[in-house]
Design a protein around this motif. Structure first.
Motif, short mmCIF file in Angstrom:
data_model
loop_
_atom_site.label_atom_id
_atom_site.label_comp_id
_atom_site.label_asym_id
_atom_site.label_seq_id
_atom_site.Cartn_x
_atom_site.Cartn_y
_atom_site.Cartn_z
N SER A 16 -12.35 4.22 19.80
CA SER A 16 -13.10 3.47 18.84
C SER A 16 -13.38 2.70 19.45
O SER A 16 -12.71 2.12 20.48
N ASP A 17 -14.16 1.63 19.43
CA ASP A 17 -14.50 0.63 19.71
C ASP A 17 -15.42 -0.11 18.96
O ASP A 17 -16.19 0.20 17.92
N GLY A 19 -14.09 0.11 16.00
CA GLY A 19 -14.40 0.51 14.42
C GLY A 19 -15.65 2.12 14.82
O GLY A 19 -15.84 2.69 13.83
N ARG A 20 -16.36 2.33 15.84
CA ARG A 20 -17.48 3.70 15.79
C ARG A 20 -16.52 4.49 17.45
O ARG A 20 -15.79 3.97 18.07
N ALA A 21 -16.57 5.64 17.01
CA ALA A 21 -16.32 6.66 17.74
C ALA A 21 -16.94 6.46 18.69
O ALA A 21 -17.87 6.25 18.67
N PRO A 47 -19.83 3.65 22.73
CA PRO A 47 -19.42 4.26 21.19
C PRO A 47 -20.47 5.32 21.13
O PRO A 47 -21.92 5.43 21.96
N GLU A 48 -20.46 6.64 20.16
CA GLU A 48 -21.90 7.25 19.56
C GLU A 48 -22.77 6.24 19.02
O GLU A 48 -22.48 5.55 18.41
N GLY A 49 -24.09 6.78 19.22
CA GLY A 49 -25.31 6.33 18.98
C GLY A 49 -25.97 4.72 19.36
O GLY A 49 -26.64 4.92 19.15
N ALA A 50 -24.62 4.78 20.59
CA ALA A 50 -25.72 3.34 21.32
C ALA A 50 -26.55 4.11 22.57
O ALA A 50 -26.55 5.65 22.88
N GLY A 201 -29.45 9.15 15.89
CA GLY A 201 -28.20 9.13 15.94
C GLY A 201 -27.64 9.79 17.65
O GLY A 201 -26.45 9.86 17.69
N THR A 203 -25.40 9.67 21.58
CA THR A 203 -25.75 8.35 22.12
C THR A 203 -26.63 9.03 23.71
O THR A 203 -26.95 10.59 24.26
N GLU A 219 -27.42 -1.73 24.61
CA GLU A 219 -26.63 -1.72 23.69
C GLU A 219 -24.96 -2.82 24.58
O GLU A 219 -24.70 -4.00 24.35
#
Length: 331
Positions: A16-17, A19-21, A47-50, A201, A203, A219
């Motif tokens: 995680s980064d 707290g994000r996977a 991170p996912e979604g970034a 959602g 990435t 980000e």
């Protein structure tokens, strides 16, 4: 586009980064071509979604890095994981990849080109055509669905290839220099598409040599120069490598209040400029007010990503970046 189609199950990544996977994690990637070191110890976490940018001049190793992350080529050293998988081929259906070298069959209709690219990721041709028509309509290109690629403008053809990259609804989208060759209008459309993907959602990681795209969209960013990554992290943290600058205008020209200004203050007429003190601006403001400096204006300007790039990668890399961007604008 030669990754094998694999299992579509998304197992996620335990790393995680904040707290994000992590969608992508790479450690110590090294790649040599004919004995020449092209990429030297790259570390990246996305991170996912970034929305994440790989920023550097042409020849810095951006494309090689992306291809290693996707399993198109294997690193000579180091490890990379995509959604927790050591072998990206296992989850190829979760990935959409737009290479820097654009390529569509000129005689193929736009909707068929999208369907064909979807078929490479496991969609049936009928489903690909259905989705392709919907996507073309959504991007005001419904009228072009039955036109051949050779009948389309360059911007329209690049949009068709991008839609083909997205038609199978990937969880990770990797774009290699996606803004290259696009005019300002199509660049704006692409930026909106990237933002929408992230809002949904997905990435998105893209390479670029144009700083303002990375600064507006990303980000996080990896700055790459000479095959090395001297910085990988948030855009905000990169900008914070350089202290914010204070610009102060006073009515009084001299006075005891000037002793409160930092030692590295520069003066231009009635204006003073200096790095923002670590204690913040408030203690200094009190001293200026109490000393009757007569504050006419005060602004605090944070460093931009360009300044951060120069600070981190060096002036030579920054000049190469600017030359690439200037060459792009002349095309």
């Amino acid at each position: 586009m030669d990754m094998a189609v694999g299992d579509q199950s998304h197992t996620g990544n335990s790393a995680s980064d904040g707290g994000r996977a992590l969608a992508i994690e790479a450690r110590g990637l090294v790649k040599r071509f004919d004995g020449t070191l092209a990429v030297d110890g790259v570390d990246i976490s996305v991170p996912e979604g970034a929305i994440y940018g790989v920023l550097g001049p042409n020849g810095a190793g951006k494309t090689t890095t992306l291809r290693m992350l996707l399993g198109i080529i294997d690193p000579d050293e180091g490890v990379r994981r995509v959604f927790g998988h050591d072998n990206p081929h296992d989850i190829a259906r979760l990935i959409g990849y737009l290479p820097e070298e654009r390529g569509l069959y000129p005689a193929m209709k736009a909707v068929d080109a999208i369907a064909f690219m979807g078929a490479l990721r496991g969609l049936s041709l009928d489903e690909g055509r259905r989705r392709g028509r919907e996507m073309l309509e959504r991007h005001d290109l419904g009228h072009a669905a039955e036109r051949t690629i050779r009948q389309l403008s360059k911007g329209m053809a690049q949009t068709v290839q991008l839609l083909g990259t997205l038609v199978h609804e990937p969880k990770l989208v990797v774009l290699d220099e996606p803004f290259s060759g696009l005019d300002a209008i199509n660049q704006g459309k692409l930026e909106r598409m990237i933002r929408q993907l992230a809002e949904d959602g997905t990435t998105v990681i893209f390479s670029t040599h144009v700083i303002h795209h990375a600064e507006r969209l990303c980000e996080g960013v990896a700055i790459i120069a000479g095959g090395k990554v001297p910085y990988a992290g948030s855009v905000e943290a990169a900008r914070d490598r350089i202290p914010a600058q204070v610009r102060l205008e006073t009515r009084a020209r001299t006075g005891a209040w000037m002793e409160a200004l930092p030692s590295d203050t520069k003066r231009e007429g009635d204006f003073f400029s200096f790095p923002l003190p670590e204690s913040g601006i408030e203690p200094l403001l009190r001293q200026l007010i109490e000393g009757d400096a007569g504050i006419l204006s005060l602004s605090i300007e944070r460093a931009g990503l360009h300044d951060a790039f120069v600070h981190i990668a060096g002036e030579a890399a920054a000049r190469a970046l600017e030359a690439d961007a200037a060459g792009e604008s002349r095309r």
